[in-house]
Motif scaffolding. Sequence first.
Motif, PDB file in Angstrom:
ATOM      1  N   PRO A   6     -35.674   4.761 -83.810  1.00 56.95           N
ATOM      2  CA  PRO A   6     -34.376   5.434 -83.875  1.00 56.95           C
ATOM      3  C   PRO A   6     -33.517   4.975 -85.054  1.00 56.95           C
ATOM      4  O   PRO A   6     -32.492   5.600 -85.346  1.00 56.95           O
ATOM      5  CB  PRO A   6     -33.718   5.073 -82.533  1.00 56.95           C
ATOM      6  CG  PRO A   6     -34.371   3.791 -82.129  1.00 56.95           C
ATOM      7  CD  PRO A   6     -35.779   3.878 -82.628  1.00 56.95           C
ATOM      8  N   SER A  28     -40.893  13.715 -76.001  1.00 57.55           N
ATOM      9  CA  SER A  28     -39.790  12.801 -75.712  1.00 57.55           C
ATOM     10  C   SER A  28     -40.062  11.858 -74.543  1.00 57.55           C
ATOM     11  O   SER A  28     -39.496  10.764 -74.475  1.00 57.55           O
ATOM     12  CB  SER A  28     -38.512  13.591 -75.424  1.00 57.55           C
ATOM     13  OG  SER A  28     -38.701  14.454 -74.311  1.00 57.55           O
ATOM     14  N   MET A  42     -36.766   8.708 -78.483  1.00 60.17           N
ATOM     15  CA  MET A  42     -35.345   8.852 -78.789  1.00 60.17           C
ATOM     16  C   MET A  42     -35.113   9.802 -79.960  1.00 60.17           C
ATOM     17  O   MET A  42     -34.102  10.512 -80.007  1.00 60.17           O
ATOM     18  CB  MET A  42     -34.739   7.478 -79.081  1.00 60.17           C
ATOM     19  CG  MET A  42     -34.742   6.539 -77.882  1.00 60.17           C
ATOM     20  SD  MET A  42     -34.194   4.853 -78.282  1.00 60.17           S
ATOM     21  CE  MET A  42     -32.452   5.143 -78.634  1.00 60.17           C
ATOM     22  N   ALA A  62     -32.475   6.117 -74.300  1.00 62.27           N
ATOM     23  CA  ALA A  62     -33.165   4.851 -74.550  1.00 62.27           C
ATOM     24  C   ALA A  62     -34.040   4.501 -73.353  1.00 62.27           C
ATOM     25  O   ALA A  62     -33.647   4.717 -72.203  1.00 62.27           O
ATOM     26  CB  ALA A  62     -32.152   3.746 -74.800  1.00 62.27           C
TER      27      ALA A  62
END
Length: 346
Positions: free
Chosen positions: A124, A224, A310, A316
Motif C-alpha cells: 500500500p 482484494s 489494500m 487492512a
Amino acid sequence: MSVTQFTEQELKDLEEKTTIPRFLFLPLGLVGLWCLAVYWPSNAIGWQAFWTLFTSYCLFCWTSCFHECSHHTLSGSKNASIWLGRVLGTAMFVPYTIYRESHIRHHAYLNKPSDWELWPYSDPNTSLRFRRVFIWFDLVLGLFMAPYIYGRIFWHKDSPLKDPKLRKTIRYEYMAMVLFWGSVIGVCAYYDAIWGLLRVWFLPHYLAGIYQNTRKFTEHLGMSSYDPMLGTRTVVGSNIITRLCTYFNFDIFVHGPHHRHPRIAHNLLLQKMDDYQEQNPDVKYPVFTSYWGAIIDMAPSFIFKPGVGMNAGAPAPAKEKKQIDNFVQDVAKEVLADQDHVSKPT
C-alpha cells in the motif's frame, strides 16, 4: 533452508500420484533448443518462429515445475525437488532458496503487504502511478523483473530472512548462478556464438517470462480478499486445450485450492475445488472455465488499477494467527485471521 513437513496422508498422496507424463515438456524443450541451434529442418523464418514459440512454452512449463519443486511436492523425494529446483533456478536467474522463501510467504500472507512475491501490487506504500508504470516493465521484461522482485526478500533492509545459515545458502546459490552463466557467456564469446545464445536460449526464455507473468497477473491482479479461495482466480478448463495446459503445468491453474492447501498433491486440486463448491453453495468463487475468461476478468485491473489486497480496495488485514516460515496444511485454518476467512474447511 526449511524442508516441507508432510502428514502421512499427504506423503502417501505424493508418492502415489503419476507425474512422469507431465515431464514431457522437459525433453521436448531440449528438442526445441536443439532444433533452434542446428536450424532444423531449415533456417526458414517460419520454422524458426515455430521452434521459438514451441520452446518458449516448454520453458514456461519449466517454471511451473520450478514452482512445484519449491513446495517439495514434485514427488515423494524432497531431495529430487531441491536439486532439480536448484538447476532450474540457476537457468532462470532466480536462486531456488530465494524463490521458496518468497513463495512460502506468498501463500501465508496472500495479497497482504507482507506478500513479497506480489510486490509492488500488494504494497500500500506504492503509488497507483508507480504501479501503472511498473506493471508494463513487469510484463514485457519478466525475464529481468522476476530476479529483481524475488531477490528483494534477500537484499531488502527489512528482509524477514535472518537465519545466517539460510542467507549463506542463498549466497552460495547466487555464486553458482554467476559462475555458471559467466562461464557460458565467456565460452560463447570466445567462439563468437553470442548471437546463437541469444537466439536459442534467451529469446525463448524472454517469451516464457511474458507467459509466466501473464499467469501471475491473471491469477492475482485485482483480487482484494485475503481468503485464498476468494483472493485468487481459479481456472477449471472446459476445453481440451485448457485442460492440456493445466495438466502440463502441474494443475497450478486450479489456484484457489492450491493457495489454501500448499502441501496437497497437485492431482487432487480439481477434486478439492469441487468439494469447496459443493460444501459452500452460498459462496461465489472466482472460477473460470477458460484462461481467456480469467484474463478478460483481470484486464481492467491491469490497465486501470494494478493491485491486490489494500491496493484493490480491501481494508487492512487482521493479524495472522501465527507467523510462519514453512508451508502449512491449511493456510485459512492455521494462519489467516478468522475475520479475513470466508470459506469453510472441507
